[in-house]
Scaffold this motif. Structure first.
Motif, PDB file in Angstrom:
ATOM      1  N   GLN A  86       0.823  -1.194   0.000  1.00 17.67           N
ATOM      2  CA  GLN A  86       0.000   0.000   0.000  1.00 17.67           C
ATOM      3  C   GLN A  86       0.863   1.253   0.000  1.00 17.67           C
ATOM      4  O   GLN A  86       1.694   1.461   0.891  1.00 17.67           O
ATOM      5  CB  GLN A  86      -0.919   0.017   1.232  1.00 17.67           C
ATOM      6  CG  GLN A  86      -1.838   1.223   1.322  1.00 17.67           C
ATOM      7  CD  GLN A  86      -2.839   1.282   0.174  1.00 17.67           C
ATOM      8  OE1 GLN A  86      -3.587   0.331  -0.051  1.00 17.67           O
ATOM      9  NE2 GLN A  86      -2.838   2.388  -0.560  1.00 17.67           N
ATOM     10  N   GLY A  87       0.710   2.055  -1.033  1.00 18.78           N
ATOM     11  CA  GLY A  87       1.404   3.323  -1.079  1.00 18.78           C
ATOM     12  C   GLY A  87       0.607   4.388  -0.361  1.00 18.78           C
ATOM     13  O   GLY A  87      -0.397   4.104   0.304  1.00 18.78           O
ATOM     14  N   GLU A  88       1.010   5.636  -0.503  1.00 14.02           N
ATOM     15  CA  GLU A  88       0.303   6.735   0.156  1.00 14.02           C
ATOM     16  C   GLU A  88      -1.151   6.804  -0.303  1.00 14.02           C
ATOM     17  O   GLU A  88      -2.047   7.099   0.477  1.00 14.02           O
ATOM     18  CB  GLU A  88       1.019   8.051  -0.140  1.00 14.02           C
ATOM     19  CG  GLU A  88       0.398   9.256   0.546  1.00 14.02           C
ATOM     20  CD  GLU A  88       1.178  10.523   0.280  1.00 14.02           C
ATOM     21  OE1 GLU A  88       0.604  11.614   0.458  1.00 14.02           O
ATOM     22  OE2 GLU A  88       2.373  10.428  -0.111  1.00 14.02           O
ATOM     23  N   GLU A  89      -1.368   6.511  -1.581  1.00 14.59           N
ATOM     24  CA  GLU A  89      -2.720   6.547  -2.135  1.00 14.59           C
ATOM     25  C   GLU A  89      -3.048   5.289  -2.918  1.00 14.59           C
ATOM     26  O   GLU A  89      -4.182   4.808  -2.914  1.00 14.59           O
ATOM     27  CB  GLU A  89      -2.861   7.768  -3.055  1.00 14.59           C
ATOM     28  CG  GLU A  89      -4.189   7.862  -3.788  1.00 14.59           C
ATOM     29  CD  GLU A  89      -4.209   9.008  -4.779  1.00 14.59           C
ATOM     30  OE1 GLU A  89      -4.811  10.056  -4.464  1.00 14.59           O
ATOM     31  OE2 GLU A  89      -3.626   8.849  -5.875  1.00 14.59           O
ATOM     32  N   THR A  90      -2.043   4.697  -3.565  1.00 16.82           N
ATOM     33  CA  THR A  90      -2.248   3.612  -4.516  1.00 16.82           C
ATOM     34  C   THR A  90      -1.807   2.277  -3.939  1.00 16.82           C
ATOM     35  O   THR A  90      -0.750   2.182  -3.290  1.00 16.82           O
ATOM     36  CB  THR A  90      -1.459   3.888  -5.817  1.00 16.82           C
ATOM     37  OG1 THR A  90      -1.833   5.161  -6.327  1.00 16.82           O
ATOM     38  CG2 THR A  90      -1.733   2.814  -6.859  1.00 16.82           C
ATOM     39  N   LEU A  91      -2.599   1.240  -4.191  1.00 20.16           N
ATOM     40  CA  LEU A  91      -2.226  -0.123  -3.843  1.00 20.16           C
ATOM     41  C   LEU A  91      -1.470  -0.731  -5.015  1.00 20.16           C
ATOM     42  O   LEU A  91      -2.000  -0.825  -6.123  1.00 20.16           O
ATOM     43  CB  LEU A  91      -3.476  -0.958  -3.541  1.00 20.16           C
ATOM     44  CG  LEU A  91      -3.230  -2.443  -3.227  1.00 20.16           C
ATOM     45  CD1 LEU A  91      -2.446  -2.588  -1.927  1.00 20.16           C
ATOM     46  CD2 LEU A  91      -4.553  -3.207  -3.165  1.00 20.16           C
ATOM     47  N   PHE A  92      -0.227  -1.142  -4.782  1.00 21.42           N
ATOM     48  CA  PHE A  92       0.587  -1.769  -5.827  1.00 21.42           C
ATOM     49  C   PHE A  92       0.516  -3.281  -5.638  1.00 21.42           C
ATOM     50  O   PHE A  92       0.810  -3.788  -4.546  1.00 21.42           O
ATOM     51  CB  PHE A  92       2.036  -1.291  -5.744  1.00 21.42           C
ATOM     52  CG  PHE A  92       2.189   0.181  -5.984  1.00 21.42           C
ATOM     53  CD1 PHE A  92       2.362   0.665  -7.272  1.00 21.42           C
ATOM     54  CD2 PHE A  92       2.138   1.091  -4.926  1.00 21.42           C
ATOM     55  CE1 PHE A  92       2.499   2.032  -7.507  1.00 21.42           C
ATOM     56  CE2 PHE A  92       2.267   2.450  -5.147  1.00 21.42           C
ATOM     57  CZ  PHE A  92       2.449   2.926  -6.445  1.00 21.42           C
ATOM     58  N   THR A  93       0.123  -4.003  -6.696  1.00 19.48           N
ATOM     59  CA  THR A  93      -0.051  -5.453  -6.587  1.00 19.48           C
ATOM     60  C   THR A  93       0.663  -6.198  -7.700  1.00 19.48           C
ATOM     61  O   THR A  93       0.815  -5.690  -8.816  1.00 19.48           O
ATOM     62  CB  THR A  93      -1.546  -5.836  -6.625  1.00 19.48           C
ATOM     63  OG1 THR A  93      -2.118  -5.427  -7.876  1.00 19.48           O
ATOM     64  CG2 THR A  93      -2.309  -5.190  -5.492  1.00 19.48           C
ATOM     65  N   LEU A  94       1.102  -7.391  -7.362  1.00 24.15           N
ATOM     66  CA  LEU A  94       1.639  -8.337  -8.333  1.00 24.15           C
ATOM     67  C   LEU A  94       0.694  -9.526  -8.336  1.00 24.15           C
ATOM     68  O   LEU A  94       0.438 -10.125  -7.277  1.00 24.15           O
ATOM     69  CB  LEU A  94       3.055  -8.771  -7.936  1.00 24.15           C
ATOM     70  CG  LEU A  94       3.763  -9.752  -8.875  1.00 24.15           C
ATOM     71  CD1 LEU A  94       4.001  -9.110 -10.235  1.00 24.15           C
ATOM     72  CD2 LEU A  94       5.095 -10.201  -8.271  1.00 24.15           C
ATOM     73  N   ARG A  95       0.176  -9.880  -9.505  1.00 27.24           N
ATOM     74  CA  ARG A  95      -0.825 -10.934  -9.592  1.00 27.24           C
ATOM     75  C   ARG A  95      -0.263 -12.172 -10.274  1.00 27.24           C
ATOM     76  O   ARG A  95       0.773 -12.117 -10.951  1.00 27.24           O
ATOM     77  CB  ARG A  95      -2.073 -10.415 -10.311  1.00 27.24           C
ATOM     78  CG  ARG A  95      -2.775  -9.322  -9.483  1.00 27.24           C
ATOM     79  CD  ARG A  95      -3.913  -8.643 -10.201  1.00 27.24           C
ATOM     80  NE  ARG A  95      -4.571  -7.666  -9.325  1.00 27.24           N
ATOM     81  CZ  ARG A  95      -5.687  -7.895  -8.638  1.00 27.24           C
ATOM     82  NH1 ARG A  95      -6.287  -9.078  -8.744  1.00 27.24           N
ATOM     83  NH2 ARG A  95      -6.210  -6.966  -7.862  1.00 27.24           N
ATOM     84  N   LEU A  96      -0.946 -13.277 -10.089  1.00 31.91           N
ATOM     85  CA  LEU A  96      -0.419 -14.597 -10.441  1.00 31.91           C
ATOM     86  C   LEU A  96      -0.161 -14.781 -11.924  1.00 31.91           C
ATOM     87  O   LEU A  96       0.873 -15.327 -12.312  1.00 31.91           O
ATOM     88  CB  LEU A  96      -1.393 -15.681  -9.954  1.00 31.91           C
ATOM     89  CG  LEU A  96      -0.989 -17.128 -10.228  1.00 31.91           C
ATOM     90  CD1 LEU A  96       0.309 -17.466  -9.497  1.00 31.91           C
ATOM     91  CD2 LEU A  96      -2.109 -18.080  -9.796  1.00 31.91           C
ATOM     92  N   LEU A  97      -1.080 -14.345 -12.776  1.00 34.87           N
ATOM     93  CA  LEU A  97      -0.989 -14.649 -14.203  1.00 34.87           C
ATOM     94  C   LEU A  97      -0.315 -13.504 -14.963  1.00 34.87           C
ATOM     95  O   LEU A  97      -0.864 -12.394 -15.026  1.00 34.87           O
ATOM     96  CB  LEU A  97      -2.385 -14.908 -14.784  1.00 34.87           C
ATOM     97  CG  LEU A  97      -3.200 -16.001 -14.083  1.00 34.87           C
ATOM     98  CD1 LEU A  97      -4.605 -16.087 -14.677  1.00 34.87           C
ATOM     99  CD2 LEU A  97      -2.484 -17.346 -14.189  1.00 34.87           C
TER     100      LEU A  97
END
Length: 373
Positions: A77-88
């Motif tokens: 979780q950034g200050e405003e943005t959620l950064f995600t790495l997904r499986l596919l």
């Protein structure tokens, strides 16, 4: 993306290096597949970063920046943005609540239409810019580029009997503007009867040569005829003066063959079985990269093709793609009235569902083709 573009590149760069043989089409090494997957993901990151950075510059809230699709395997979780790495590793997205009514003044739909157009177009623009940059690097690595000036004919050249001469610079083939030697390869490689119309520059003047004939060779196994090249073009050393023009022409070449491939798909020349999704792209990149011995110039060349392809594909006026969103924004600008968020969301949902059906079919074919000779 259709297979022909990759076949063309393999013919240009790896025909002399690739070994002929049987067996399955499974890539020879895990390294090549890992390289191709990482390379494909990098291009997606560049695309989504374009959306992200322009959204931030326009003061638009970004809820999530995702690489990959499907279940989340890592998040921060950034200050405003959620950064995600997904499986596919088959795509990514930059979620800005485009189809949600929101009272937040920093929400996507609260911003002016020009700002939203800039954000949506930024992903494809980043891919096209990257394609140009890769073209620059490619020419610097190679140190030279092939021009369209004829400097050699075979002893038994047929085309000279119909007007082609030494030092002719090829300007058009069958009405198509020629930017580089790759254009010549593409146009002559697609010819089916060995009769070609040229426009050449000779002694400073344009000369039209209609019905120039070439010898054709027929494969007895397939019955397919292939034009035999009986001339060669001049190699030009890369200098500070010609680097940018030739790099731009190289990027234009790939952009045009992507558009021509899309046209051929619409016309029915290529079917669904000729399309490739992320699995097919990664497999093909891995295979031909390995066949080329991971030649750096080849890898830069195919990187240029793929990133430009992704940029152009995303600009198609199809719901759920960036191009579809741009169309609706242009309509909104003309009407001076926004479409209801629910209506716009439904349009993109239907487009996304249809794209997912196509993706399933294409991915099935990609997986099948890995194991079928």
């Amino acid at each position: 993306m259709d297979k022909f573009t990759y076949v063309l590149m393999a013919a240009e760069k790896t025909a002399e290096k690739a070994a002929a043989g049987g067996g399955s089409r499974v890539s020879g090494t895990v390294l090549s597949i890992l390289f191709a997957a990482a390379f494909f993901c990098l291009i997606i990151v560049i695309h989504e970063f374009g959306h992200f950075i322009v959204a931030k510059k326009c003061g638009i809230r970004v809820d999530e920046f995702a690489i990959g699709m499907g279940p989340v395997i890592y998040k921060k979780q950034g200050e405003e943005t959620l950064f995600t790495l997904r499986l596919l590793p088959i795509g990514g997205f930059c979620s800005m609540g485009e189809d949600i009514e929101d009272d937040d003044p920093n929400s996507f739909r609260k911003k002016p239409v020009p700002s939203r157009i800039a954000v949506i177009a930024a992903g494809a623009v980043m891919n096209l810019i990257l394609g140009f940059i890769l073209s620059v690097v490619l020419l610097l690595v190679d140190g030279r580029v092939t021009s369209s000036e004829i400097v050699w004919f075979s002893d038994d050249a047929v085309s000279t009997q119909y007007g082609l001469q030494m030092n002719d610079t090829i300007v058009k083939i069958n009405g198509v503007r020629i930017f580089s030697a790759k254009d010549i390869i593409y146009q002559l490689g697609n010819d089916e009867d060995g009769i070609v119309d040229f426009v050449v520059r000779r002694n400073g003047e344009l000369v039209r040569l209609d019905n120039v004939r070439f010898e054709m060779k027929t494969d007895p196994a397939t019955g397919k005829s292939t034009l035999i090249y009986d001339f060669k073009v001049q190699a030009v050393k890369i200098t500070a003066a010609n680097l940018v023009p030739y790099s731009f022409k190289n990027a234009l070449y790939y952009g045009r063959i992507v558009l021509m491939s899309l046209r051929d798909i619409i016309r029915g020349k290529y079917g669904v079985n000729d399309l490739q999704g992320p699995v097919g792209i990664v497999t093909t990149i891995g295979d031909v990269a390995e066949q080329s011995g991971f030649d750096i110039s080849f890898l830069l060349d195919i990187a240029t093709l793929v990133t430009i392809n992704i940029g152009i594909f995303n600009l198609l006026p199809v719901p759920a793609l960036d191009g579809g969103r741009l169309v609706l924004l242009i309509v909104e600008a003309i009407r001076r009235k926004a479409m209801k968020a629910e209506t716009e969301g439904m349009i993109h949902f239907v487009g996304f569902a249809l794209l997912m059906v196509l993706m399933v079919v294409v991915t099935f074919n990609d997986v099948k083709n890995i194991f079928v000779k």
